[in-house]
Design a protein around this motif. Structure first.
Motif, PDB file in Angstrom:
ATOM      1  N   GLY A 297       0.808  -1.210   0.000  1.00 34.55           N
ATOM      2  CA  GLY A 297       0.000   0.000   0.000  1.00 34.55           C
ATOM      3  C   GLY A 297       0.843   1.263   0.000  1.00 34.55           C
ATOM      4  N   ARG A 298       0.209   2.383   0.145  1.00 35.37           N
ATOM      5  CA  ARG A 298       0.880   3.675   0.201  1.00 35.37           C
ATOM      6  C   ARG A 298       0.023   4.631   1.017  1.00 35.37           C
ATOM      7  NH1 ARG A 298       0.055   6.288  -5.859  1.00 35.37           N
ATOM      8  NH2 ARG A 298      -2.236   6.451  -5.754  1.00 35.37           N
ATOM      9  N   ILE A 299       0.574   5.778   1.367  1.00 33.51           N
ATOM     10  CA  ILE A 299      -0.126   6.773   2.155  1.00 33.51           C
ATOM     11  C   ILE A 299       0.210   8.160   1.619  1.00 33.51           C
ATOM     12  CG2 ILE A 299       1.706   6.964   3.891  1.00 33.51           C
ATOM     13  CD1 ILE A 299      -0.485   7.283   5.995  1.00 33.51           C
ATOM     14  N   GLU A 300      -0.775   9.034   1.573  1.00 33.31           N
ATOM     15  CA  GLU A 300      -0.588  10.402   1.070  1.00 33.31           C
ATOM     16  C   GLU A 300      -0.368  11.347   2.239  1.00 33.31           C
ATOM     17  OE1 GLU A 300      -3.945  11.404  -1.298  1.00 33.31           O
ATOM     18  OE2 GLU A 300      -3.470   9.972  -2.905  1.00 33.31           O
ATOM     19  N   PHE A 301       0.360  12.431   1.986  1.00 30.76           N
ATOM     20  CA  PHE A 301       0.596  13.438   3.017  1.00 30.76           C
ATOM     21  C   PHE A 301       0.459  14.832   2.415  1.00 30.76           C
ATOM     22  CE2 PHE A 301       4.734  12.620   1.130  1.00 30.76           C
ATOM     23  CZ  PHE A 301       5.287  13.883   0.978  1.00 30.76           C
ATOM     24  N   ASP A 302       0.103  15.779   3.265  1.00 26.66           N
ATOM     25  CA  ASP A 302      -0.061  17.179   2.855  1.00 26.66           C
ATOM     26  C   ASP A 302      -0.092  18.022   4.129  1.00 26.66           C
ATOM     27  OD1 ASP A 302      -0.755  19.670   1.876  1.00 26.66           O
ATOM     28  OD2 ASP A 302      -2.256  18.903   0.478  1.00 26.66           O
ATOM     29  N   PHE A 303       0.958  18.821   4.380  1.00 29.08           N
ATOM     30  CA  PHE A 303       0.994  19.636   5.590  1.00 29.08           C
ATOM     31  C   PHE A 303       1.904  20.838   5.383  1.00 29.08           C
ATOM     32  CE2 PHE A 303       4.384  16.553   5.902  1.00 29.08           C
ATOM     33  CZ  PHE A 303       5.432  17.203   6.518  1.00 29.08           C
ATOM     34  N   LEU A 304       1.872  21.769   6.363  1.00 32.54           N
ATOM     35  CA  LEU A 304       2.619  23.024   6.292  1.00 32.54           C
ATOM     36  C   LEU A 304       3.796  23.017   7.265  1.00 32.54           C
ATOM     37  CD1 LEU A 304      -0.355  25.585   6.220  1.00 32.54           C
ATOM     38  CD2 LEU A 304       0.973  24.772   4.260  1.00 32.54           C
ATOM     39  N   VAL A 305       4.835  23.767   6.927  1.00 29.28           N
ATOM     40  CA  VAL A 305       5.959  24.023   7.808  1.00 29.28           C
ATOM     41  C   VAL A 305       6.218  25.523   7.795  1.00 29.28           C
ATOM     42  CG1 VAL A 305       7.640  23.595   5.968  1.00 29.28           C
ATOM     43  CG2 VAL A 305       8.355  23.448   8.366  1.00 29.28           C
ATOM     44  N   PHE A 306       6.569  26.108   8.937  1.00 33.08           N
ATOM     45  CA  PHE A 306       6.705  27.555   9.072  1.00 33.08           C
ATOM     46  C   PHE A 306       8.143  27.918   9.463  1.00 33.08           C
ATOM     47  CE2 PHE A 306       2.363  26.381   9.988  1.00 33.08           C
ATOM     48  CZ  PHE A 306       1.621  27.271   9.232  1.00 33.08           C
ATOM     49  N   SER A 307       8.528  29.124   9.059  1.00 33.52           N
ATOM     50  CA  SER A 307       9.836  29.640   9.431  1.00 33.52           C
ATOM     51  C   SER A 307       9.747  30.366  10.765  1.00 33.52           C
ATOM     52  CB  SER A 307      10.356  30.600   8.358  1.00 33.52           C
ATOM     53  OG  SER A 307      11.532  31.250   8.811  1.00 33.52           O
ATOM     54  N   LEU A 308      10.764  30.179  11.603  1.00 31.38           N
ATOM     55  CA  LEU A 308      10.859  30.895  12.872  1.00 31.38           C
ATOM     56  C   LEU A 308      11.785  32.095  12.774  1.00 31.38           C
ATOM     57  CD1 LEU A 308      11.168  27.819  15.257  1.00 31.38           C
ATOM     58  CD2 LEU A 308       9.143  29.241  14.872  1.00 31.38           C
ATOM     59  N   GLY A 309      12.377  32.304  11.581  1.00 27.22           N
ATOM     60  CA  GLY A 309      13.320  33.398  11.396  1.00 27.22           C
ATOM     61  C   GLY A 309      13.283  33.930   9.977  1.00 27.22           C
ATOM     62  N   PRO A 310      14.388  33.801   9.242  1.00 26.82           N
ATOM     63  CA  PRO A 310      14.451  34.308   7.865  1.00 26.82           C
ATOM     64  C   PRO A 310      13.515  33.539   6.943  1.00 26.82           C
ATOM     65  CG  PRO A 310      16.655  33.962   8.771  1.00 26.82           C
ATOM     66  CD  PRO A 310      15.696  33.317   9.718  1.00 26.82           C
ATOM     67  N   THR A 311      13.402  34.023   5.715  1.00 31.09           N
ATOM     68  CA  THR A 311      12.524  33.396   4.734  1.00 31.09           C
ATOM     69  C   THR A 311      13.053  32.015   4.325  1.00 31.09           C
ATOM     70  OG1 THR A 311      13.714  34.497   2.940  1.00 31.09           O
ATOM     71  CG2 THR A 311      11.780  35.618   3.836  1.00 31.09           C
ATOM     72  N   ILE A 312      12.116  31.194   3.898  1.00 27.54           N
ATOM     73  CA  ILE A 312      12.442  29.819   3.505  1.00 27.54           C
ATOM     74  C   ILE A 312      12.929  29.806   2.056  1.00 27.54           C
ATOM     75  CG2 ILE A 312      11.527  27.495   3.163  1.00 27.54           C
ATOM     76  CD1 ILE A 312       9.427  28.120   5.318  1.00 27.54           C
ATOM     77  N   GLU A 313      14.063  29.161   1.842  1.00 25.76           N
ATOM     78  CA  GLU A 313      14.598  29.013   0.492  1.00 25.76           C
ATOM     79  C   GLU A 313      14.416  27.599  -0.044  1.00 25.76           C
ATOM     80  OE1 GLU A 313      15.822  31.260  -1.554  1.00 25.76           O
ATOM     81  OE2 GLU A 313      15.483  32.879  -0.106  1.00 25.76           O
ATOM     82  N   SER A 314      14.426  26.610   0.813  1.00 28.76           N
ATOM     83  CA  SER A 314      14.270  25.219   0.381  1.00 28.76           C
ATOM     84  C   SER A 314      13.729  24.397   1.538  1.00 28.76           C
ATOM     85  CB  SER A 314      15.599  24.632  -0.101  1.00 28.76           C
ATOM     86  OG  SER A 314      16.541  24.602   0.964  1.00 28.76           O
ATOM     87  N   ILE A 315      13.153  23.226   1.175  1.00 25.38           N
ATOM     88  CA  ILE A 315      12.583  22.323   2.178  1.00 25.38           C
ATOM     89  C   ILE A 315      12.981  20.894   1.822  1.00 25.38           C
ATOM     90  CG2 ILE A 315      10.467  21.429   3.235  1.00 25.38           C
ATOM     91  CD1 ILE A 315       9.111  24.076   2.601  1.00 25.38           C
ATOM     92  N   ASP A 316      13.468  20.165   2.811  1.00 22.50           N
ATOM     93  CA  ASP A 316      13.768  18.748   2.663  1.00 22.50           C
ATOM     94  C   ASP A 316      12.699  17.926   3.379  1.00 22.50           C
ATOM     95  OD1 ASP A 316      16.003  19.156   1.172  1.00 22.50           O
ATOM     96  OD2 ASP A 316      17.435  18.742   2.799  1.00 22.50           O
ATOM     97  N   ILE A 317      12.399  16.763   2.818  1.00 25.17           N
ATOM     98  CA  ILE A 317      11.417  15.856   3.413  1.00 25.17           C
ATOM     99  C   ILE A 317      12.138  14.571   3.818  1.00 25.17           C
ATOM    100  CG2 ILE A 317       9.244  14.619   3.107  1.00 25.17           C
ATOM    101  CD1 ILE A 317       8.533  16.599   0.893  1.00 25.17           C
ATOM    102  N   LEU A 318      12.082  14.260   5.097  1.00 23.39           N
ATOM    103  CA  LEU A 318      12.681  13.035   5.637  1.00 23.39           C
ATOM    104  C   LEU A 318      11.555  12.096   6.059  1.00 23.39           C
ATOM    105  CD1 LEU A 318      15.411  14.677   7.908  1.00 23.39           C
ATOM    106  CD2 LEU A 318      15.609  14.004   5.501  1.00 23.39           C
ATOM    107  N   VAL A 319      11.790  10.796   5.949  1.00 25.07           N
ATOM    108  CA  VAL A 319      10.739   9.823   6.238  1.00 25.07           C
ATOM    109  C   VAL A 319      11.279   8.706   7.119  1.00 25.07           C
ATOM    110  CG1 VAL A 319      11.230   8.526   4.119  1.00 25.07           C
ATOM    111  CG2 VAL A 319       8.980   8.311   5.222  1.00 25.07           C
ATOM    112  N   GLU A 320      10.402   8.193   7.965  1.00 22.07           N
ATOM    113  CA  GLU A 320      10.721   7.045   8.819  1.00 22.07           C
ATOM    114  C   GLU A 320       9.482   6.171   8.931  1.00 22.07           C
ATOM    115  OE1 GLU A 320      11.238   6.120  13.555  1.00 22.07           O
ATOM    116  OE2 GLU A 320      12.195   7.926  12.777  1.00 22.07           O
ATOM    117  N   ALA A 321       9.664   4.879   8.849  1.00 20.29           N
ATOM    118  CA  ALA A 321       8.571   3.918   9.013  1.00 20.29           C
ATOM    119  C   ALA A 321       9.074   2.752   9.846  1.00 20.29           C
ATOM    120  CB  ALA A 321       8.063   3.435   7.662  1.00 20.29           C
ATOM    121  N   GLY A 322       8.165   2.172  10.609  1.00 23.86           N
ATOM    122  CA  GLY A 322       8.554   1.064  11.470  1.00 23.86           C
ATOM    123  C   GLY A 322       7.521  -0.044  11.450  1.00 23.86           C
TER     124      GLY A 322
END
Length: 323
Positions: A297-322
């Motif tokens: 199977g598979r699972i879909e994701f969709d969510f937001l991440v916010f900056s606590l300081g300067p503007t965002i230039e890039s975003i990395d997505i890391l994954v873990e499953a157990g």
């Protein structure tokens, strides 16, 4: 009357004399019968016993009571480092006594931990303390919040050929005179850091954070995942989309998570979206959690991440499953 009395007295005297004679005869017979000879009776038992042939009986000592280990029940906000500090033991001592705990950094409320209290505390004595491994560290960055708190990020990179886990660091704040004001433990948003990936360790100083002029970080723990470990499954992110908006202060990430081995199923899936500024420093991070994935199977994701300081230039997505 006198004649009767004389007759009665004579009769009484005769009776007394007869009794005396009988008693004398009985004593004579008893005296004669007490002179007897003892005849020994022979048996098969030797008169002399050889002490060397006597079996020595060794009493069985009573079993000693088994020490009862001290059990601690995890509450909200606990991790291995905070629990170890609470009971004045080292991180490794707690880790050795609880080898079956999946992720020491993120403990479920209600988890039972064995607290080492000396010999016989229930910890496996055959286990050795795991070896700490170095990682590539960047300088920590901190960002104040509107409420007076402070978020600090320490970016680490796994340049080894094996995944790492149980990463933690001590983040300390110093004033302009170089005096330490306070410190907090920094932990990773995911349990495992795969080879070639980078992930921030996050520390939060609640309001009111003391005035500070300099921040320093010291890596505390970093362990290799054993080669035969089956606590982590290899998952991949597909069809990922990243949209940065809100004047660069927020980003939206979406996509699909699939297990690389379609014959296995996962009981949980975690994602971490790490936002970077123009200079490559971490400016924000958010963890996303969902249920498991059935085999194939598979699972879909969709969510937001916010900056606590300067503007965002890039975003990395890391994954873990157990499993």
């Amino acid at each position: 009357m006198a004649e009767c009395f004389v007759r009665f007295f004579s009769l009484l005297l005769a009776v007394v004399m007869l009794s005396a004679c009988a008693s004398s005869q009985f004593e004579t017979e008893v005296s004669q019968n007490t002179n007897f000879e003892i005849t020994p009776y022979l048996t098969s038992t030797d008169d002399q016993i050889d002490p060397s042939k006597v079996p020595v009986l060794t009493p069985t000592p009573p079993p000693l009571p088994t020490p009862t280990p001290f059990i601690y029940i995890v509450v909200t906000g606990d991790n291995f480092i905070t629990v170890a500090a609470r009971f004045n033991i080292t991180y490794n001592e707690l880790l050795i006594a609880n080898p079956d705990v999946g992720n020491p950094s993120f403990l479920s409320v209600g988890t039972e931990l064995i607290i080492p209290t000396g010999e016989g505390d229930g910890g496996p004595p055959s286990l050795e303390a795991p070896t700490q491994v170095p990682v590539i560290e960047s300088l920590p960055r901190c960002y104040p919040t509107a409420s007076g708190g402070l978020w600090c990020f320490l970016l680490v990179q796994n340049d080894r050929l094996v995944p790492l886990e149980n990463l933690s660091a001590l983040v300390s704040l110093y004033d302009s005179r170089g005096m330490e004001q306070t410190s907090r433990i920094a932990l990773t948003p995911l349990n495992v850091l795969w080879p070639g990936e980078s992930m921030p360790l996050v520390a939060y100083f609640p309001p009111q954070a003391p005035p500070w002029d300099k921040v320093q970080a010291q890596l505390l723990t970093s362990l290799e995942v054993p080669t035969n470990e089956e606590r982590y499954l290899t998952a991949v992110v597909e069809n990922s989309q990243i949209q940065i908006s809100g004047k660069g202060l927020q980003g939206r990430v979406s996509g699909i998570v699939r297990l690389q081995d379609e014959q296995k199923s996962a009981s949980y899936v975690w994602l971490a979206a790490v936002a970077y500024g123009a200079d490559g420093a971490v400016v924000g991070v958010r963890r996303w959690e969902r249920g498991g994935i059935e085999s194939g199977g598979r699972i879909e994701f969709d969510f937001l991440v916010f900056s606590l300081g300067p503007t965002i230039e890039s975003i990395d997505i890391l994954v873990e499953a157990g499993p």
